[in-house]
Design an enzyme around this catalytic site. Structure first.
Site, PDB file in Angstrom:
ATOM      1  CG  ASP A  30      -2.076   0.957   1.092  1.00 22.52           C
ATOM      2  OD1 ASP A  30      -3.214   0.490   0.974  1.00 22.52           O
ATOM      3  OD2 ASP A  30      -1.839   2.191   1.087  1.00 22.52           O
ATOM      4  CG  HIS A 100      -8.663  -3.091  -2.395  1.00 17.39           C
ATOM      5  ND1 HIS A 100      -9.582  -2.399  -3.154  1.00 17.39           N
ATOM      6  CD2 HIS A 100      -8.552  -2.401  -1.224  1.00 17.39           C
ATOM      7  CE1 HIS A 100     -10.007  -1.350  -2.478  1.00 17.39           C
ATOM      8  NE2 HIS A 100      -9.413  -1.325  -1.305  1.00 17.39           N
TER       9      HIS A 100
HETATM   10  P1  5GP Z   1      -9.620   1.376   0.234  1.00 16.21           P
HETATM   11  O1  5GP Z   1      -9.677   2.671   0.972  1.00 16.21           O
HETATM   12  O2  5GP Z   1     -10.335   1.477  -1.099  1.00 16.21           O
HETATM   13  O3  5GP Z   1     -10.036   0.180   1.018  1.00 16.21           O
HETATM   14  O4  5GP Z   1      -8.092   1.121  -0.061  1.00 16.21           O
HETATM   15  C1  5GP Z   1      -7.409   1.652  -1.132  1.00 16.21           C
HETATM   16  C2  5GP Z   1      -5.957   1.623  -0.760  1.00 16.21           C
HETATM   17  O5  5GP Z   1      -5.200   1.843  -1.925  1.00 16.21           O
HETATM   18  C3  5GP Z   1      -5.552   2.708   0.238  1.00 16.21           C
HETATM   19  O6  5GP Z   1      -5.035   2.102   1.409  1.00 16.21           O
HETATM   20  C4  5GP Z   1      -4.506   3.523  -0.512  1.00 16.21           C
HETATM   21  O7  5GP Z   1      -3.433   3.944   0.300  1.00 16.21           O
HETATM   22  C5  5GP Z   1      -4.051   2.571  -1.597  1.00 16.21           C
HETATM   23  N1  5GP Z   1      -3.611   3.250  -2.802  1.00 16.21           N
HETATM   24  C6  5GP Z   1      -4.228   4.289  -3.425  1.00 16.21           C
HETATM   25  N2  5GP Z   1      -3.533   4.648  -4.523  1.00 16.21           N
HETATM   26  C7  5GP Z   1      -2.467   3.816  -4.591  1.00 16.21           C
HETATM   27  C8  5GP Z   1      -1.377   3.691  -5.518  1.00 16.21           C
HETATM   28  O8  5GP Z   1      -1.258   4.417  -6.493  1.00 16.21           O
HETATM   29  N3  5GP Z   1      -0.456   2.721  -5.252  1.00 16.21           N
HETATM   30  C9  5GP Z   1      -0.561   1.893  -4.170  1.00 16.21           C
HETATM   31  N4  5GP Z   1       0.404   0.991  -4.009  1.00 16.21           N
HETATM   32  N5  5GP Z   1      -1.572   1.973  -3.296  1.00 16.21           N
HETATM   33  C10 5GP Z   1      -2.518   2.925  -3.500  1.00 16.21           C
END
Ligand code: 5GP
Ligand code: ZN
Length: 114
Positions: A30, A100
């Site tokens: 992440d 994810h």
């Molecule tokens: P959600 O909030 O949708 O459950 O998780 C999305 C996750 O994706 C977040 O923890 C965020 O930090 C991660 N994330 C967002 N953009 C990117 C990116 O460009 N690269 C990586 N490796 N992680 C990302």
């Protein structure tokens, strides 16, 4: 799907630190880690969220979960454990609309989530 951030990561259009990849899944760190160990495991197939998973995807999801537990162990969390999280839609705090599984480990996590 065409504008999906994680599909772009899968396609290599956006760089990521990969932990594991095969023909059907990708695991990567992440970008904004919430704990010392924080990685994501995603299907290469674009599925928006857990509500969109159908019966044919069940085995794929099982393999993704299995890989997540393996990576949690090999990244030093077998003894103390951690948390596997699937944020789903707005109330769940999902910000990227591509299914994810988060794994968070390496520190004691609070409960309940805020
Ligand atoms: P959600 O909030 O949708 O459950 O998780 C999305 C996750 O994706 C977040 O923890 C965020 O930090 C991660 N994330 C967002 N953009 C990117 C990116 O460009 N690269 C990586 N490796 N992680 C990302
Ligand atoms: Zn996608």
């Amino acid at each position: 799907m065409g504008n999906c951030l994680f599909c772009k990561i899968i396609a290599g259009e956006i760089p990521s630190t990969k932990l594991y990849e095969d023909n059907e899944m990708l695991a990567f760190l992440d970008i904004n880690p919430m704990s010392p160990v924080h990685f994501l495991v995603i299907p290469k197939k674009h599925i928006s969220n857990l509500f969109e998973v159908d019966t044919e995807d069940a085995a794929l999801l099982g393999r993704i979960l299995n890989k997540a537990q393996e990576l949690a162990k090999t990244n030093g969390c077998e003894e103390e454990g951690g948390r596997f999280i699937i944020n789903t839609k707005s109330d769940g705090g999902q910000t990227v609309d591509h299914l994810h599984i988060h794994f968070l480990g390496g520190r004691k996590l609070g409960w309940p989530p805020g």
